[in-house]
Each structure stands twice: as structure tokens, then as C-alpha cells.
Design an enzyme around this catalytic site. Structure first.
Site, PDB file in Angstrom:
ATOM      1  N   HIS A  61     -10.206  -5.339  -3.452  1.00  0.00           N
ATOM      2  CA  HIS A  61      -8.814  -5.494  -2.888  1.00  0.00           C
ATOM      3  C   HIS A  61      -8.868  -5.868  -1.184  1.00  0.00           C
ATOM      4  O   HIS A  61      -9.836  -5.327  -0.192  1.00  0.00           O
ATOM      5  CB  HIS A  61      -7.917  -4.435  -2.727  1.00  0.00           C
ATOM      6  CG  HIS A  61      -8.639  -2.817  -2.444  1.00  0.00           C
ATOM      7  ND1 HIS A  61      -9.506  -2.388  -2.987  1.00  0.00           N
ATOM      8  CD2 HIS A  61      -8.328  -2.109  -1.508  1.00  0.00           C
ATOM      9  CE1 HIS A  61      -9.716  -1.156  -2.499  1.00  0.00           C
ATOM     10  NE2 HIS A  61      -8.808  -0.903  -1.475  1.00  0.00           N
ATOM     11  N   ASP A  72       0.825  -1.345   0.015  1.00  0.00           N
ATOM     12  CA  ASP A  72      -0.007   0.139  -0.030  1.00  0.00           C
ATOM     13  C   ASP A  72       0.737   1.183   0.070  1.00  0.00           C
ATOM     14  O   ASP A  72       2.115   1.083   0.597  1.00  0.00           O
ATOM     15  CB  ASP A  72      -0.810  -0.028   1.398  1.00  0.00           C
ATOM     16  CG  ASP A  72      -2.064   1.130   1.193  1.00  0.00           C
ATOM     17  OD1 ASP A  72      -1.680   2.334   1.050  1.00  0.00           O
ATOM     18  OD2 ASP A  72      -3.198   0.552   1.062  1.00  0.00           O
ATOM     19  N   ILE A  73       0.535   2.336  -0.893  1.00  0.00           N
ATOM     20  CA  ILE A  73       1.432   3.452  -0.848  1.00  0.00           C
ATOM     21  C   ILE A  73       1.235   4.247   0.406  1.00  0.00           C
ATOM     22  O   ILE A  73       1.900   5.274   0.582  1.00  0.00           O
ATOM     23  CB  ILE A  73       1.114   4.185  -2.234  1.00  0.00           C
ATOM     24  CG1 ILE A  73      -0.392   4.819  -2.103  1.00  0.00           C
ATOM     25  CG2 ILE A  73       1.599   3.365  -3.673  1.00  0.00           C
ATOM     26  CD1 ILE A  73      -0.662   5.709  -3.502  1.00  0.00           C
ATOM     27  N   ASN A 132     -12.824  -3.250   2.515  1.00  0.00           N
ATOM     28  CA  ASN A 132     -13.952  -2.200   2.603  1.00  0.00           C
ATOM     29  C   ASN A 132     -14.691  -2.242   1.392  1.00  0.00           C
ATOM     30  O   ASN A 132     -14.363  -2.502   0.269  1.00  0.00           O
ATOM     31  CB  ASN A 132     -13.283  -0.759   2.444  1.00  0.00           C
ATOM     32  CG  ASN A 132     -12.116  -0.627   3.737  1.00  0.00           C
ATOM     33  OD1 ASN A 132     -12.420  -1.153   4.732  1.00  0.00           O
ATOM     34  ND2 ASN A 132     -11.084   0.008   3.320  1.00  0.00           N
ATOM     35  N   GLY A 145     -15.378   3.238   3.279  1.00  0.00           N
ATOM     36  CA  GLY A 145     -14.043   3.590   3.148  1.00  0.00           C
ATOM     37  C   GLY A 145     -13.588   3.249   1.914  1.00  0.00           C
ATOM     38  O   GLY A 145     -12.298   3.419   1.672  1.00  0.00           O
ATOM     39  N   GLN A 146     -14.001   2.566   1.010  1.00  0.00           N
ATOM     40  CA  GLN A 146     -13.575   2.060  -0.351  1.00  0.00           C
ATOM     41  C   GLN A 146     -13.380   3.293  -0.976  1.00  0.00           C
ATOM     42  O   GLN A 146     -14.305   3.944  -1.405  1.00  0.00           O
ATOM     43  CB  GLN A 146     -14.530   1.033  -0.885  1.00  0.00           C
ATOM     44  CG  GLN A 146     -13.803   0.247  -2.020  1.00  0.00           C
ATOM     45  CD  GLN A 146     -14.800  -0.572  -2.643  1.00  0.00           C
ATOM     46  OE1 GLN A 146     -15.740  -1.117  -2.558  1.00  0.00           O
ATOM     47  NE2 GLN A 146     -14.133  -1.479  -3.937  1.00  0.00           N
ATOM     48  N   HIS A 199      -6.947  -5.841   2.259  1.00  0.00           N
ATOM     49  CA  HIS A 199      -5.824  -5.007   2.920  1.00  0.00           C
ATOM     50  C   HIS A 199      -5.288  -6.316   4.020  1.00  0.00           C
ATOM     51  O   HIS A 199      -6.060  -6.713   4.726  1.00  0.00           O
ATOM     52  CB  HIS A 199      -6.276  -4.077   3.924  1.00  0.00           C
ATOM     53  CG  HIS A 199      -6.690  -2.709   3.144  1.00  0.00           C
ATOM     54  ND1 HIS A 199      -6.134  -1.617   2.630  1.00  0.00           N
ATOM     55  CD2 HIS A 199      -8.083  -2.540   2.586  1.00  0.00           C
ATOM     56  CE1 HIS A 199      -6.900  -0.753   2.050  1.00  0.00           C
ATOM     57  NE2 HIS A 199      -7.809  -1.577   1.883  1.00  0.00           N
TER      58      HIS A 199
END
Length: 114
Positions: free
Chosen positions: A100, A30-31, A87, A93-94, A102
Site C-alpha cells: 500500500h 487511513d483509519i 513501508n 514499519g509495515q 500512503h
């Protein structure tokens, strides 16, 4: 989908730090990590949410979850504990509408905190 960030990562059009890749699933860092280990696991095929993926291909959903566990093993958080979060929808919060998971670990993740 041509405007999907994660589809562009799958296509190699947007760089990402890939940590695992299989025939139908890819995992990358994750960035904006929220924990020392924060890896996203996605199917290469575009599905907007986990609900839509579950309805379309439960086998692929199983591959995403299996890959999430393998990421935890590779990252060394399988013994201390890790969290897998989907999410689903803007209200949850998507922000990228390509399903995906997390994978979070490497610090205490007890909820509620304290």
C-alpha cells in the site's frame, strides 16, 4: 488471502471510506491519519510488499502510483506538495502485508522537521 485486512476491504467484507476505485486499484482513507490528507492506495490483487509487486507486475505498480497522484489532485494537495510512502517490511514499519502507498499531504511534510 483470507486473513488479509486489505483483501477483506477489496472484497467488501470490512468497511472503508473509499475515495477512488478502478479496475485493479482502490484508494481509501487511513483509519489512523498522520496528516490532514492520508489515503492508502492498494492493488486489488494481493502482493505482500512493493518489492514483490515490482517483481511481479511493474505495470500494476505504475497504476498504484498513478492513482496516488490522482488522489493528491482530488484532495487538493498536488499544488502544495504531497508525499507517497511505501513501508516495506516490518523493520520499516509495515504492519499490513498487502502493498500500500500512503498519500500524505495538507500540512508541512519537510524532513527533517524544523
Amino acid at each position: 488471502m483470507s486473513d488479509c485486512l486489505f483483501c477483506k476491504i477489496v472484497a467488501g467484507e470490512v468497511p472503508a471510506t473509499i475515495v477512488r476505485e478502478g479496475e485493479r486499484v482502490v484508494a481509501f482513507r487511513d483509519i489512523n491519519p498522520q496528516a490532514p490528507t492520508h489515503v492508502l492506495v492498494i492493488p486489488k490483487d494481493h502482493h505482500p510488499s512493493v518489492a514483490e509487486l515490482a517483481a511481479a507486475d511493474v505495470g500494476l505498480l505504475g497504476e498504484v502510483l498513478g492513482e496516488a497522484h490522482r488522489v493528491a489532485v482530488d484532495e487538493g494537495v498536488d499544488g502544495t506538495g504531497y508525499r507517497v510512502v511505501f513501508n516495506t517490511g516490518a523493520g520499516a514499519g509495515q504492519t499490513v502485508f498487502h502493498v500500500h502507498a500512503h498519500v500524505l499531504g495538507g500540512r508541512g511534510l519537510n524532513w527533517p522537521p524544523g
